[in-house]
Design a protein around this motif. Structure first.
Motif, PDB file in Angstrom:
ATOM      1  N   ASN A  82       0.842  -1.200   0.000  1.00  0.00           N
ATOM      2  CA  ASN A  82       0.000   0.000   0.000  1.00  0.00           C
ATOM      3  C   ASN A  82       0.875   1.246   0.000  1.00  0.00           C
ATOM      4  O   ASN A  82       1.883   1.308   0.682  1.00  0.00           O
ATOM      5  CB  ASN A  82      -0.904  -0.010   1.234  1.00  0.00           C
ATOM      6  CG  ASN A  82      -2.026   0.982   1.085  1.00  0.00           C
ATOM      7  OD1 ASN A  82      -1.847   2.171   1.299  1.00  0.00           O
ATOM      8  ND2 ASN A  82      -3.177   0.497   0.647  1.00  0.00           N
ATOM      9  N   LYS A  83       0.436   2.220  -0.787  1.00  0.00           N
ATOM     10  CA  LYS A  83       1.227   3.452  -0.939  1.00  0.00           C
ATOM     11  C   LYS A  83       1.392   4.211   0.375  1.00  0.00           C
ATOM     12  O   LYS A  83       2.361   4.937   0.558  1.00  0.00           O
ATOM     13  CB  LYS A  83       0.543   4.379  -1.943  1.00  0.00           C
ATOM     14  CG  LYS A  83       1.032   4.193  -3.341  1.00  0.00           C
ATOM     15  CD  LYS A  83       0.378   5.183  -4.249  1.00  0.00           C
ATOM     16  CE  LYS A  83       0.678   4.822  -5.694  1.00  0.00           C
ATOM     17  NZ  LYS A  83      -0.104   5.598  -6.641  1.00  0.00           N
ATOM     18  N   SER A  84       0.413   4.079   1.246  1.00  0.00           N
ATOM     19  CA  SER A  84       0.516   4.818   2.504  1.00  0.00           C
ATOM     20  C   SER A  84       1.408   4.093   3.500  1.00  0.00           C
ATOM     21  O   SER A  84       1.533   4.508   4.640  1.00  0.00           O
ATOM     22  CB  SER A  84      -0.872   5.049   3.098  1.00  0.00           C
ATOM     23  OG  SER A  84      -1.388   3.842   3.581  1.00  0.00           O
ATOM     24  N   ASP A  85       2.033   2.997   3.067  1.00  0.00           N
ATOM     25  CA  ASP A  85       2.896   2.234   3.978  1.00  0.00           C
ATOM     26  C   ASP A  85       4.252   1.978   3.311  1.00  0.00           C
ATOM     27  O   ASP A  85       4.545   0.876   2.866  1.00  0.00           O
ATOM     28  CB  ASP A  85       2.201   0.891   4.309  1.00  0.00           C
ATOM     29  CG  ASP A  85       2.914   0.135   5.401  1.00  0.00           C
ATOM     30  OD1 ASP A  85       3.850   0.702   5.997  1.00  0.00           O
ATOM     31  OD2 ASP A  85       2.544  -1.027   5.651  1.00  0.00           O
ATOM     32  N   PRO A  86       5.088   3.025   3.215  1.00  0.00           N
ATOM     33  CA  PRO A  86       6.348   2.870   2.485  1.00  0.00           C
ATOM     34  C   PRO A  86       7.308   1.858   3.107  1.00  0.00           C
ATOM     35  O   PRO A  86       8.154   1.294   2.419  1.00  0.00           O
ATOM     36  CB  PRO A  86       6.946   4.279   2.517  1.00  0.00           C
ATOM     37  CG  PRO A  86       6.268   4.995   3.611  1.00  0.00           C
ATOM     38  CD  PRO A  86       4.922   4.378   3.761  1.00  0.00           C
ATOM     39  N   LEU A  87       7.135   1.609   4.419  1.00  0.00           N
ATOM     40  CA  LEU A  87       8.043   0.642   5.054  1.00  0.00           C
ATOM     41  C   LEU A  87       7.858  -0.754   4.471  1.00  0.00           C
ATOM     42  O   LEU A  87       8.804  -1.520   4.355  1.00  0.00           O
ATOM     43  CB  LEU A  87       7.812   0.614   6.568  1.00  0.00           C
ATOM     44  CG  LEU A  87       8.298   1.863   7.312  1.00  0.00           C
ATOM     45  CD1 LEU A  87       7.875   1.815   8.762  1.00  0.00           C
ATOM     46  CD2 LEU A  87       9.813   1.997   7.224  1.00  0.00           C
TER      47      LEU A  87
END
Lengths: 123, 259
Positions: free
Chosen positions: A103-108
């Motif tokens: 998911n883009k909102s979770d770069p980790l």
């Protein structure tokens, strides 16, 4: 040594962010594509280690582009980096042969996915 | 990894937001019709008037030439009825000028045809190549400004209109991505807070230590908030900048406001 990554996203702003993140983790971005058509062409030309692929794009969506890339090169490593959530998309990505769905909102998670591929490459 | 959680940071953000409430409106503003459309129509109207005037003058010339030619012909016929040597000579004398007049009229007709073709082509190209894509772009931009991203912008042309379409599409797609990331992040924060609330409610019932769970969820919140803060840092705003926690006016803008 980092991975050679091709970033595919129709939003210039998101590409900029993904490139910055990848560079900060020591990976080199060898190309940026703003659509599925351009992604397939750049993949042919650059043969990157990994492709981060957005799904919703105007000219050719990420799933179609990934299918074309994997048809040409079944060993291609494609990580879907999208805002879309849900098992349906993950299952479709898996079925296509993608190695990750982030998911883009979770770069980790992207960092972890690429790190796993890097470990795999070293072996 | 995520940075340390700080209570003062959360407080600072809350204060900044609370302070901003009375100066900023978060509602969508209505988008007025651009004035360019009116001025463009005036230019087109002015051009059409001039072109119509030129064509009308051309037609007047042609009619005038035709009438002159007709009166000359009538004169010859009248003279010929007299059947005199002088009249025939006079008629023969006028014949070359009649031919010249005829050629002149033909040229005027060709000129009129060419003028009409040029005018028609110009109007067609102008409407098809410039006005239609510009109108489409204006409509799409108004839709985007109103919050509808499910619109298309004309692109693919390698000219100024195509570049403008591409640029507007980039604005819309960036705007959409940022909103979707923000919304997704807000959704995850909400879910995390709900889980934390459930743990705290369970703790009241069975007195089991919720600290470990709460810490885990706090890390999720930290990551989401940091991600949003980093995303904000990638933007450039007019008159203000985001310092990581709140919007701050640029020194130059503050000076200008004081002056």
């Amino acid at each position: 040594m980092g991975m050679r990554v091709l970033v595919v996203d129709d939003s210039g702003f998101m590409r900029k962010r993904i490139v910055a993140e990848l560079n900060s983790w020591g990976h080199s971005v060898v190309g940026e594509a703003k659509g599925g058509e351009e992604a397939v062409e750049l993949y042919r030309a650059l043969k990157p280690d990994v492709v981060t692929m957005d799904i919703t794009m105007r000219d050719k969506d990420g799933m179609t582009a990934a299918r074309e890339i994997l048809l040409e090169d079944p060993m291609a490593k494609i990580v879907f980096l999208t805002i879309l959530q849900g098992e349906k998309y993950k299952a479709e990505a898996r079925k296509l042969g993608a190695v990750g769905f982030v998911n883009k909102s979770d770069p980790l998670s992207l960092a972890e996915a690429i790190e796993q591929m890097e470990q795999h490459k070293k072996k | 990894m995520a940075s340390q959680y700080t209570t003062d940071g959360a407080l600072a953000s809350t204060t900044a937001l609370a302070g901003a409430d009375h100066v900023a409106s978060y509602g969508r503003k209505p988008v007025p019709q651009p004035r360019g459309l009116i001025s463009r129509r005036r230019i087109l109207l002015g051009f059409c008037s001039l072109a119509i005037l030129a064509i009308a003058v051309n037609i007047v010339f042609i009619v005038d030439a035709a009438m002159t030619s007709e009166s000359a012909r009538q004169a010859i016929l009248n003279d010929a009825r007299l059947i005199t040597r002088e009249a025939t000579a006079s008629a023969l004398g006028q014949w070359p000028s009649l031919q010249t007049q005829g050629r002149f009229m033909n040229r005027l007709l060709i000129l009129l045809g060419l003028s009409l073709a040029c005018f028609g082509s110009f109007i067609y190209v102008f409407l098809r190549r410039f006005i239609a894509p510009l109108d489409e772009m204006t409509g799409s931009a108004i839709e985007v400004a109103g919050g509808n991203f499910n619109v298309s912008f004309p692109s693919g042309k390698h000219d100024e209109i195509g570049s403008l379409g591409e640029a507007l599409y980039a604005v819309a797609s960036n705007y959409q991505e940022v909103l979707l990331v923000t919304g997704t992040s807000a959704g995850r924060c909400r879910s995390t807070l709900d889980r934390m609330a459930e743990i705290l409610a369970a703790e009241q019932k069975d007195s089991s230590p919720p600290a470990a769970y709460l810490k885990k969820y706090m890390i999720v919140l930290e990551q989401e908030i940091d991600m949003l803060r980093h995303m904000m840092n990638d933007f450039e705003f007019y008159q203000v900048h985001f310092d990581g926690r709140k919007a701050v006016r640029h020194a130059a803008a503050t000076r200008e406001a004081k002056e």
